[in-house]
Structures are given as structure tokens and as C-alpha cells.
Design a protein around this motif. Sequence first.
Motif, PDB file in Angstrom:
ATOM      1  N   LYS A   1      35.048  22.344  64.916  1.00  0.00           N
ATOM      2  CA  LYS A   1      34.624  22.451  63.639  1.00  0.00           C
ATOM      3  C   LYS A   1      34.789  23.880  63.191  1.00  0.00           C
ATOM      4  CE  LYS A   1      30.921  18.766  64.060  1.00  0.00           C
ATOM      5  NZ  LYS A   1      29.494  18.143  64.169  1.00  0.00           N
ATOM      6  N   ASN A   2      34.551  24.911  64.124  1.00  0.00           N
ATOM      7  CA  ASN A   2      34.920  26.185  63.346  1.00  0.00           C
ATOM      8  C   ASN A   2      36.290  26.727  63.238  1.00  0.00           C
ATOM      9  OD1 ASN A   2      32.133  26.922  63.849  1.00  0.00           O
ATOM     10  ND2 ASN A   2      32.424  27.189  65.984  1.00  0.00           N
ATOM     11  N   PRO A   3      36.490  27.176  62.001  1.00  0.00           N
ATOM     12  CA  PRO A   3      38.089  27.255  61.569  1.00  0.00           C
ATOM     13  C   PRO A   3      38.570  28.357  62.499  1.00  0.00           C
ATOM     14  CG  PRO A   3      36.289  28.648  60.265  1.00  0.00           C
ATOM     15  CD  PRO A   3      35.654  27.785  60.927  1.00  0.00           C
ATOM     16  N   SER A   4      40.072  28.310  62.832  1.00  0.00           N
ATOM     17  CA  SER A   4      40.681  29.441  63.729  1.00  0.00           C
ATOM     18  C   SER A   4      40.852  30.527  63.085  1.00  0.00           C
ATOM     19  CB  SER A   4      42.044  28.856  63.885  1.00  0.00           C
ATOM     20  OG  SER A   4      42.127  27.502  64.465  1.00  0.00           O
ATOM     21  N   ASN A   5      40.547  30.877  61.681  1.00  0.00           N
ATOM     22  CA  ASN A   5      40.551  32.064  61.041  1.00  0.00           C
ATOM     23  C   ASN A   5      39.323  32.238  60.427  1.00  0.00           C
ATOM     24  OD1 ASN A   5      40.786  30.064  59.065  1.00  0.00           O
ATOM     25  ND2 ASN A   5      42.042  31.365  57.719  1.00  0.00           N
ATOM     26  N   PRO A   6      38.073  32.720  61.153  1.00  0.00           N
ATOM     27  CA  PRO A   6      36.808  32.598  60.513  1.00  0.00           C
ATOM     28  C   PRO A   6      36.737  33.946  59.685  1.00  0.00           C
ATOM     29  CG  PRO A   6      36.931  33.510  62.867  1.00  0.00           C
ATOM     30  CD  PRO A   6      38.050  32.871  62.502  1.00  0.00           C
ATOM     31  N   TYR A   7      36.127  33.736  58.622  1.00  0.00           N
ATOM     32  CA  TYR A   7      35.870  34.817  57.522  1.00  0.00           C
ATOM     33  C   TYR A   7      35.051  35.975  58.334  1.00  0.00           C
ATOM     34  CZ  TYR A   7      34.731  37.436  53.146  1.00  0.00           C
ATOM     35  OH  TYR A   7      34.336  38.207  52.395  1.00  0.00           O
ATOM     36  N   SER A   8      35.449  36.880  57.780  1.00  0.00           N
ATOM     37  CA  SER A   8      34.837  38.345  58.594  1.00  0.00           C
ATOM     38  C   SER A   8      34.552  39.401  57.252  1.00  0.00           C
ATOM     39  CB  SER A   8      35.861  38.957  59.515  1.00  0.00           C
ATOM     40  OG  SER A   8      35.039  40.223  59.982  1.00  0.00           O
ATOM     41  N   LEU A   9      33.295  39.311  57.109  1.00  0.00           N
ATOM     42  CA  LEU A   9      32.953  40.084  55.831  1.00  0.00           C
ATOM     43  C   LEU A   9      33.259  41.633  56.014  1.00  0.00           C
ATOM     44  CD1 LEU A   9      31.539  40.675  53.173  1.00  0.00           C
ATOM     45  CD2 LEU A   9      29.287  40.752  54.333  1.00  0.00           C
ATOM     46  N   PRO A  10      32.883  42.074  57.591  1.00  0.00           N
ATOM     47  CA  PRO A  10      33.127  43.651  57.949  1.00  0.00           C
ATOM     48  C   PRO A  10      34.509  43.903  57.951  1.00  0.00           C
ATOM     49  CG  PRO A  10      31.519  42.471  59.482  1.00  0.00           C
ATOM     50  CD  PRO A  10      32.060  41.437  58.696  1.00  0.00           C
ATOM     51  N   LYS A  11      35.482  42.882  58.129  1.00  0.00           N
ATOM     52  CA  LYS A  11      36.867  43.205  58.043  1.00  0.00           C
ATOM     53  C   LYS A  11      37.158  43.362  56.507  1.00  0.00           C
ATOM     54  CE  LYS A  11      41.534  41.270  59.476  1.00  0.00           C
ATOM     55  NZ  LYS A  11      41.963  40.387  60.065  1.00  0.00           N
ATOM     56  N   SER A  12      36.803  42.568  55.654  1.00  0.00           N
ATOM     57  CA  SER A  12      36.869  42.980  54.272  1.00  0.00           C
ATOM     58  C   SER A  12      36.430  44.114  53.815  1.00  0.00           C
ATOM     59  CB  SER A  12      36.418  41.654  53.573  1.00  0.00           C
ATOM     60  OG  SER A  12      37.073  40.329  54.065  1.00  0.00           O
TER      61      SER A  12
ATOM     62  N   VAL B   1      34.203  55.160  42.637  1.00  0.00           N
ATOM     63  CA  VAL B   1      35.751  54.397  42.847  1.00  0.00           C
ATOM     64  C   VAL B   1      35.568  53.809  44.360  1.00  0.00           C
ATOM     65  CG1 VAL B   1      38.112  55.080  43.309  1.00  0.00           C
ATOM     66  CG2 VAL B   1      36.993  56.073  41.321  1.00  0.00           C
ATOM     67  N   LEU B   2      35.175  54.541  45.143  1.00  0.00           N
ATOM     68  CA  LEU B   2      35.318  53.880  46.576  1.00  0.00           C
ATOM     69  C   LEU B   2      34.443  52.556  46.794  1.00  0.00           C
ATOM     70  CD1 LEU B   2      36.229  54.273  49.603  1.00  0.00           C
ATOM     71  CD2 LEU B   2      33.978  55.584  50.147  1.00  0.00           C
ATOM     72  N   LEU B   3      33.122  52.598  46.246  1.00  0.00           N
ATOM     73  CA  LEU B   3      32.336  51.326  46.122  1.00  0.00           C
ATOM     74  C   LEU B   3      33.026  50.303  45.254  1.00  0.00           C
ATOM     75  CD1 LEU B   3      29.001  52.959  45.938  1.00  0.00           C
ATOM     76  CD2 LEU B   3      29.834  52.275  48.037  1.00  0.00           C
ATOM     77  N   THR B   4      33.593  50.612  44.208  1.00  0.00           N
ATOM     78  CA  THR B   4      34.127  49.797  43.360  1.00  0.00           C
ATOM     79  C   THR B   4      35.353  48.957  44.102  1.00  0.00           C
ATOM     80  OG1 THR B   4      33.532  50.863  41.383  1.00  0.00           O
ATOM     81  CG2 THR B   4      35.123  49.072  41.019  1.00  0.00           C
ATOM     82  N   VAL B   5      36.137  49.835  44.386  1.00  0.00           N
ATOM     83  CA  VAL B   5      37.328  49.211  44.975  1.00  0.00           C
ATOM     84  C   VAL B   5      36.852  48.362  46.414  1.00  0.00           C
ATOM     85  CG1 VAL B   5      39.423  49.690  46.510  1.00  0.00           C
ATOM     86  CG2 VAL B   5      38.763  51.089  44.309  1.00  0.00           C
ATOM     87  N   THR B   6      35.839  48.854  47.050  1.00  0.00           N
ATOM     88  CA  THR B   6      35.530  48.000  48.247  1.00  0.00           C
ATOM     89  C   THR B   6      34.783  46.627  47.795  1.00  0.00           C
ATOM     90  OG1 THR B   6      34.995  50.119  49.578  1.00  0.00           O
ATOM     91  CG2 THR B   6      33.971  47.842  50.203  1.00  0.00           C
ATOM     92  N   ALA B   7      34.136  46.720  46.867  1.00  0.00           N
ATOM     93  CA  ALA B   7      33.246  45.656  46.206  1.00  0.00           C
ATOM     94  C   ALA B   7      34.472  44.533  45.742  1.00  0.00           C
ATOM     95  CB  ALA B   7      32.474  45.768  45.216  1.00  0.00           C
ATOM     96  N   LEU B   8      35.568  45.275  44.919  1.00  0.00           N
ATOM     97  CA  LEU B   8      36.476  44.252  44.381  1.00  0.00           C
ATOM     98  C   LEU B   8      37.426  43.596  45.639  1.00  0.00           C
ATOM     99  CD1 LEU B   8      37.639  46.458  41.315  1.00  0.00           C
ATOM    100  CD2 LEU B   8      36.454  44.170  41.445  1.00  0.00           C
ATOM    101  N   THR B   9      37.603  44.297  46.541  1.00  0.00           N
ATOM    102  CA  THR B   9      38.585  43.857  47.832  1.00  0.00           C
ATOM    103  C   THR B   9      37.689  42.664  48.537  1.00  0.00           C
ATOM    104  OG1 THR B   9      39.463  46.090  48.171  1.00  0.00           O
ATOM    105  CG2 THR B   9      39.594  44.633  49.913  1.00  0.00           C
ATOM    106  N   VAL B  10      36.481  42.984  48.635  1.00  0.00           N
ATOM    107  CA  VAL B  10      35.451  41.952  49.500  1.00  0.00           C
ATOM    108  C   VAL B  10      35.485  40.703  48.508  1.00  0.00           C
ATOM    109  CG1 VAL B  10      33.030  41.335  49.959  1.00  0.00           C
ATOM    110  CG2 VAL B  10      34.115  43.539  50.580  1.00  0.00           C
ATOM    111  N   ALA B  11      35.277  40.929  47.204  1.00  0.00           N
ATOM    112  CA  ALA B  11      35.426  39.776  46.460  1.00  0.00           C
ATOM    113  C   ALA B  11      36.674  38.893  46.233  1.00  0.00           C
ATOM    114  CB  ALA B  11      34.970  40.139  44.960  1.00  0.00           C
ATOM    115  N   TYR B  12      37.714  39.646  46.440  1.00  0.00           N
ATOM    116  CA  TYR B  12      38.916  38.903  46.334  1.00  0.00           C
ATOM    117  C   TYR B  12      39.187  38.132  47.552  1.00  0.00           C
ATOM    118  CZ  TYR B  12      44.162  38.659  46.959  1.00  0.00           C
ATOM    119  OH  TYR B  12      45.083  38.049  46.972  1.00  0.00           O
TER     120      TYR B  12
END
Length: 486
Positions: free
Chosen positions: A175-186, A42-53
Amino acid sequence: MYTENQNNMEQYEDDEIVLDLSGLLEDYIRCLKRCWLQLLLVLLTVTALTVAYFNRSYEPFYEAKLTYAVERTGDAATDASIAKRLSSSVSSVTALEEFRQDLTENIQEKSLNDNYQFSSVNTEGSNLFTVYLKTNNYKNTNLLIENFKDVYPKWASEITGTVELQIADESLAGKNPSNPYSLPKSAAMGLLAGAALCFVIATVYAFTTKTVRRESDMKKLTVKGCVAMIPEARQKKRRNGKKAQLLITNKHVDWGFKQAVLAAQNRIERQMEKENKHVLLVSSTIPEEGKSLMALNIALGFSMQDKKVLVVDGDFRNPSIGKILGLEENHHGLADYFKQKCFLNDIIQSKNNLDVICGGSVRDKASSVLKQKEMEHLMEALVNDYDYIVIDTPPSALFTDAALLSEYADSVLYVVRHDRAITREIKDGLEPFIRNEKLLGYLINRKPGGYSTYGGYGKYSSYKQYGKYKRYIDLDEKSMNTEDSL
């Protein structure tokens, strides 16, 4: 007539939920131990879905800003008031269609993205205010901010009258966005969401799964006392690699386990002597609660007191007493006696200072084998020859055999494995023994500590009508070690 069943079952139905913090914590730990793999999934699935979202919904934006200084009257307070007014009007002015036409007049349509937004912040008490421009394309951002510098002063003058705006600070988009995407944060947010869901699942589990883990749990079901709490013991291996039989006569079995069983046997013997009773029936709710092992060990405890003891295996579907003691599997048993295939002397075997009657060869329609008249004659003959008779039965909540056999017993010992059967099933299993007033007490078996499973009712899982009990059965018949049986 004694109405324990009514009094205590009604109390069980109406019992209010009392939050016992230590018990609740134990429930959470139990859920973690029992369902750790499911919770991890459950933990891994929710984490994966959250990152994908977050990855799918992520939209970068680029930001530029201009800081204006208002110079009109030379009076600081007046200029500060004008700056505040201009700052509050930026959003509404930049939303006007005319303003947008002026802003984009010299920009080629194909290079323009309409997804842009202006906002402003006023520096309180000063003549400064900052205009922010946010877009999803950094080239558009810089084009628009340059045009804004040319267009906005004219619009500002229309709002407040002639006003002079000086650019105090300017910052273009990179050129770098003001809101860089953070995989660790997701991933961290996913883990947090997954942990919250696991907590909800564990909470539901804690409040809905009712099993016996403490003596107080059984007090809701019967006023009869707890005979003993048998600890979970560690099975010591022999030199040949096989595990020792969990019998109190075996030197390889844990000392604490032996003492707990002997204490239980002593209490049972004193009670039965006091009431002049000689036939003890041992039953449980479901498979794998240690019923047969307890029946055999109680009988061994009687024999250690120089009593003449007979153990009767009344479980025709899956007899296990002979397996535990290593007796001949093809020897005639109780079922063969009832089918008139042999005489009483033919079915009695001896082992470990015990006389034993094994179950026999019946595997189906076992209850039809129990013939009332023959059973009465048999018990009359046996009671005269033995100080104590211990009868092992199938699980009471699954089969009627235990209730039928209890008619020929003086007392019933009910074995409840720690954290195994749910209380409603235990209630059903106890009911016939409470009704006929044969219940001597109960024994809570395998209080957490350490020895391996000694199940042995794998064969019951093949009975379709008892399919709901498959969740209790961990072993299949082929993989069973008879030395670990029950």
C-alpha cells in the motif's frame, strides 16, 4: 595645462577587471550584510516554490517484480544467453497491443489504469532475469503482475522457441508507494536552489556595484593621494542617554577616531603651509558621507595648533555646522549677508575656539545667492583676519555650489565614505576640482569599525530632481538627532 582628468578617467574607463580573491570575498560579505533581508526573502521564496512544485508534480508509483529462471537445455551458458535475450525483449513485447489485450483480458475495464510500465534486468552470466512492473495504483500492480505470470511464458516461447520459465522470486506491491514523498528532501532541494540563486545575485552585485573600499579604488579616479583613512568609531553615550558629538574636542569620542582626524589635519596643514594656502574647501559626492563633520574636525585640529580659524557653512539648503556646535539656529548666516540683510560682524559666531559663519535661511535656489563680487570681497576680508578658513559645501555630485565656492578656495579636501557612493558618481563629483587644479587629496571616511550613522541630508530627499539619491538617505529630518548630524 594639467590633464589629470583625461589621463585618469580614461584609465578608469579602460581598466581591466582583475580578480582579487580577497576583494571578491569582501564583496560577497558586503552584499550579505547590506542585502541580507532581500537574500533571505529570495531563499525562502525559492524554497517555498520548489516545495510547491514537487508537491504538485509528485506522482506515487507502486512496484512489483518477478524473477525468472530459464531452464531449457541444461547448459548454463545457453540458458544464460536465452535469459539475456528474453530480458532485453520484455519492454518491446509488453508494449505490443496484442500483449496488452492478453494481459488485461480478465480485468474489469473500470478497475484498470493504463498507466503501467514493464522493465527487466538480467543477472549477467546467469539464467536469471527480473521483470519489474510499475504503476500508479497498487491494486492494478498486483492484478497485472498476476496476469503477467499467466500470459508471459507463452510470449516468451514465441520469441525463443519452447522454453520453461521457473519463478525464482516474487514480490507484490504494498500500500505504501515505492517513491514516498519527502518534504525534507523537497525543502533541501529548494534551499539548495535558493542558495544558488542568492550566490548568482551576490556575484552580479560584486561585479556591478563599484564603490570605494580601498585606497586602490580611488587611484583609478585621481593621482592625488589619500590624506587619511578615518575609522568608524563608537559613540559613547552620556549619562543623560544622548550620544556624544563626533568632535575631536569631545572626551566621549573614540580615541582612535581622534588620532586619525588629527593625523589628517596635520598632513593637510603641512601641505597648505608648504604651498602658502589658507582656504580649504571640503566636499563629498553625495549626502551622509561625513563631509560636514570632517570639515569641522579639521578646523578644530587647526585651532589646536593655536591657529585662528573660521568655519564657513556654504550649504544653504541644509546647513549643519551650527547644529553640530549647538549655535543659535535663527542667527544670521552667509545667505543673509549676500541678501544684504546684515553686516559681516553680524554673521560671525564663536564656539570651541572657532569662529563660525552659519549657512543662513535660504532653502532653494541657493546657487543664485552666491554673488561673485560680494563673495570676492568677503573672502579678501576674511583671509586677512584668519590663518585658515574651512568651507563646508553641499555634495558636489548633486549641486553646483561646491564647484562655485571652490573658485574662492586654495585647496579642496574630498571626503569619500567607505562603500557608499559608486565610483562613477565620485568621478562626477571630483571632476570640477580636478579641472581647476584645486584638489589637495581625498579622505576615506568610516572605514568599518563601529559608530552609528551621523547622516543629516534627509531634507535633500524632498528635492524631486535628486530622487535617485534617496537610496543613500537613511534618516528623515524629524527623526534626526542634531548631535549625530554628519
